[in-house]
Design a protein around this motif. Structure first.
Motif, PDB file in Angstrom:
ATOM      1  N   ARG A  21      -1.313  10.372   6.845  1.00  0.00           N
ATOM      2  CA  ARG A  21      -2.748  10.209   7.100  1.00  0.00           C
ATOM      3  C   ARG A  21      -3.519   9.997   5.817  1.00  0.00           C
ATOM      4  O   ARG A  21      -4.730   9.815   5.832  1.00  0.00           O
ATOM      5  CB  ARG A  21      -3.310  11.492   7.752  1.00  0.00           C
ATOM      6  CG  ARG A  21      -2.872  11.691   9.160  1.00  0.00           C
ATOM      7  CD  ARG A  21      -3.088  13.142   9.568  1.00  0.00           C
ATOM      8  NE  ARG A  21      -4.499  13.540   9.488  1.00  0.00           N
ATOM      9  CZ  ARG A  21      -4.916  14.805   9.494  1.00  0.00           C
ATOM     10  NH1 ARG A  21      -4.046  15.780   9.570  1.00  0.00           N
ATOM     11  NH2 ARG A  21      -6.179  15.098   9.429  1.00  0.00           N
ATOM     12  N   GLY A  70      -5.252   8.607   2.482  1.00  0.00           N
ATOM     13  CA  GLY A  70      -5.862   7.350   2.070  1.00  0.00           C
ATOM     14  C   GLY A  70      -6.688   6.703   3.163  1.00  0.00           C
ATOM     15  O   GLY A  70      -7.128   5.577   3.026  1.00  0.00           O
ATOM     16  N   THR A  71      -6.894   7.442   4.273  1.00  0.00           N
ATOM     17  CA  THR A  71      -7.714   6.928   5.357  1.00  0.00           C
ATOM     18  C   THR A  71      -9.023   7.708   5.377  1.00  0.00           C
ATOM     19  O   THR A  71      -9.008   8.933   5.303  1.00  0.00           O
ATOM     20  CB  THR A  71      -6.977   7.102   6.704  1.00  0.00           C
ATOM     21  OG1 THR A  71      -5.713   6.456   6.613  1.00  0.00           O
ATOM     22  CG2 THR A  71      -7.765   6.503   7.843  1.00  0.00           C
ATOM     23  N   CYS A  72     -10.131   7.004   5.472  1.00  0.00           N
ATOM     24  CA  CYS A  72     -11.432   7.659   5.495  1.00  0.00           C
ATOM     25  C   CYS A  72     -11.523   8.546   6.742  1.00  0.00           C
ATOM     26  O   CYS A  72     -11.217   8.105   7.848  1.00  0.00           O
ATOM     27  CB  CYS A  72     -12.535   6.612   5.504  1.00  0.00           C
ATOM     28  SG  CYS A  72     -14.176   7.321   5.693  1.00  0.00           S
ATOM     29  N   LEU A 107       0.572   4.239  -2.593  1.00  0.00           N
ATOM     30  CA  LEU A 107       0.389   5.639  -2.189  1.00  0.00           C
ATOM     31  C   LEU A 107       1.476   6.516  -2.804  1.00  0.00           C
ATOM     32  O   LEU A 107       1.234   7.662  -3.154  1.00  0.00           O
ATOM     33  CB  LEU A 107       0.415   5.760  -0.655  1.00  0.00           C
ATOM     34  CG  LEU A 107      -0.785   5.151   0.082  1.00  0.00           C
ATOM     35  CD1 LEU A 107      -0.657   5.347   1.580  1.00  0.00           C
ATOM     36  CD2 LEU A 107      -2.101   5.733  -0.399  1.00  0.00           C
ATOM     37  N   CYS A 111     -14.244   6.923   2.286  1.00  0.00           N
ATOM     38  CA  CYS A 111     -14.398   5.667   1.567  1.00  0.00           C
ATOM     39  C   CYS A 111     -15.756   5.685   0.856  1.00  0.00           C
ATOM     40  O   CYS A 111     -16.569   6.578   1.096  1.00  0.00           O
ATOM     41  CB  CYS A 111     -14.302   4.482   2.532  1.00  0.00           C
ATOM     42  SG  CYS A 111     -15.687   4.344   3.667  1.00  0.00           S
ATOM     43  N   HIS A 126     -12.335   5.859   9.352  1.00  0.00           N
ATOM     44  CA  HIS A 126     -10.908   5.592   9.539  1.00  0.00           C
ATOM     45  C   HIS A 126     -10.431   4.279   8.941  1.00  0.00           C
ATOM     46  O   HIS A 126      -9.391   3.760   9.346  1.00  0.00           O
ATOM     47  CB  HIS A 126     -10.531   5.674  11.026  1.00  0.00           C
ATOM     48  CG  HIS A 126     -10.891   6.990  11.640  1.00  0.00           C
ATOM     49  ND1 HIS A 126     -10.204   8.150  11.362  1.00  0.00           N
ATOM     50  CD2 HIS A 126     -11.901   7.328  12.469  1.00  0.00           C
ATOM     51  CE1 HIS A 126     -10.786   9.144  12.023  1.00  0.00           C
ATOM     52  NE2 HIS A 126     -11.815   8.685  12.695  1.00  0.00           N
ATOM     53  N   CYS A 127     -11.193   3.737   7.991  1.00  0.00           N
ATOM     54  CA  CYS A 127     -10.703   2.561   7.282  1.00  0.00           C
ATOM     55  C   CYS A 127      -9.779   3.044   6.152  1.00  0.00           C
ATOM     56  O   CYS A 127      -9.756   4.226   5.840  1.00  0.00           O
ATOM     57  CB  CYS A 127     -11.861   1.752   6.713  1.00  0.00           C
ATOM     58  SG  CYS A 127     -12.720   2.592   5.376  1.00  0.00           S
ATOM     59  N   ASP A 128      -9.028   2.121   5.562  1.00  0.00           N
ATOM     60  CA  ASP A 128      -8.217   2.476   4.392  1.00  0.00           C
ATOM     61  C   ASP A 128      -9.129   2.617   3.187  1.00  0.00           C
ATOM     62  O   ASP A 128      -9.918   1.718   2.908  1.00  0.00           O
ATOM     63  CB  ASP A 128      -7.180   1.380   4.110  1.00  0.00           C
ATOM     64  CG  ASP A 128      -5.995   1.475   5.049  1.00  0.00           C
ATOM     65  OD1 ASP A 128      -5.869   2.495   5.753  1.00  0.00           O
ATOM     66  OD2 ASP A 128      -5.206   0.516   5.077  1.00  0.00           O
ATOM     67  N   ARG A 147       0.842  -1.197   0.000  1.00  0.00           N
ATOM     68  CA  ARG A 147       0.000   0.000   0.000  1.00  0.00           C
ATOM     69  C   ARG A 147       0.882   1.254   0.000  1.00  0.00           C
ATOM     70  O   ARG A 147       0.553   2.255  -0.607  1.00  0.00           O
ATOM     71  CB  ARG A 147      -0.919  -0.006   1.221  1.00  0.00           C
ATOM     72  CG  ARG A 147      -1.875   1.171   1.222  1.00  0.00           C
ATOM     73  CD  ARG A 147      -3.078   0.942   2.086  1.00  0.00           C
ATOM     74  NE  ARG A 147      -3.878   2.156   2.170  1.00  0.00           N
ATOM     75  CZ  ARG A 147      -4.918   2.439   1.384  1.00  0.00           C
ATOM     76  NH1 ARG A 147      -5.275   1.574   0.470  1.00  0.00           N
ATOM     77  NH2 ARG A 147      -5.592   3.556   1.532  1.00  0.00           N
ATOM     78  N   GLN A 148       2.024   1.142   0.677  1.00  0.00           N
ATOM     79  CA  GLN A 148       2.944   2.275   0.714  1.00  0.00           C
ATOM     80  C   GLN A 148       3.431   2.630  -0.695  1.00  0.00           C
ATOM     81  O   GLN A 148       3.515   3.797  -1.065  1.00  0.00           O
ATOM     82  CB  GLN A 148       4.123   1.926   1.637  1.00  0.00           C
ATOM     83  CG  GLN A 148       4.647   3.109   2.411  1.00  0.00           C
ATOM     84  CD  GLN A 148       3.531   3.893   3.108  1.00  0.00           C
ATOM     85  OE1 GLN A 148       2.661   3.316   3.738  1.00  0.00           O
ATOM     86  NE2 GLN A 148       3.555   5.204   2.971  1.00  0.00           N
TER      87      GLN A 148
END
Ligand SMILES: [Zn+2]
Length: 108
Positions: A70, A72-74, A7, A95, A78-80, A3-4
């Motif tokens: 921070r 990409g976090t809803c 991003l 999201c 707070h989900c991805d 995911r890194q």
């Protein structure tokens, strides 16, 4: 791909979009000075300018969040946020579930 890494690719997309909107704003400003045009042109140009300004704000915020880790976090649950969604709207803050103006497919 982690995911890194994903991003990191989105950062490139965001930076390109930021560049594109900055260029757009500069062109609109120059056009307004050189050939002001009639009222219809002015209205269209100011709508474009407003849209580009808003987009620049969204992108700047997304880049800022990337710096802080921070991104990409809803902001609500707070989900991805799925990378596919970020690829379509890199400046997304929510999201698909929490997106306020998302069209809801109710029933099915
Ligand atoms: Zn959410």
């Amino acid at each position: 791909m982690s995911r890194q890494d994903e991003l990191g690719m989105l950062r490139i997309i965001l930076e390109e979009q930021y560049e594109r909107h900055s260029t757009q704003l500069a062109l609109l400003a120059r056009q307004a000075r050189q050939a002001p045009g009639d009222e219809g042109d002015l209205a269209a140009a100011s709508a474009l300018t407003a849209a580009s300004r808003r987009a620049l704000g969204d992108i700047a915020r997304a880049l800022h969040y990337l710096e802080q880790g921070r991104y990409g976090t809803c902001e609500r649950c707070h989900c991805d946020i799925p990378i596919e969604q970020l690829a379509i709207r890199p400046a997304a803050q929510f999201c698909t579930t929490c997106q306020p103006e998302a069209p809801h497919l109710s029933g099915s």
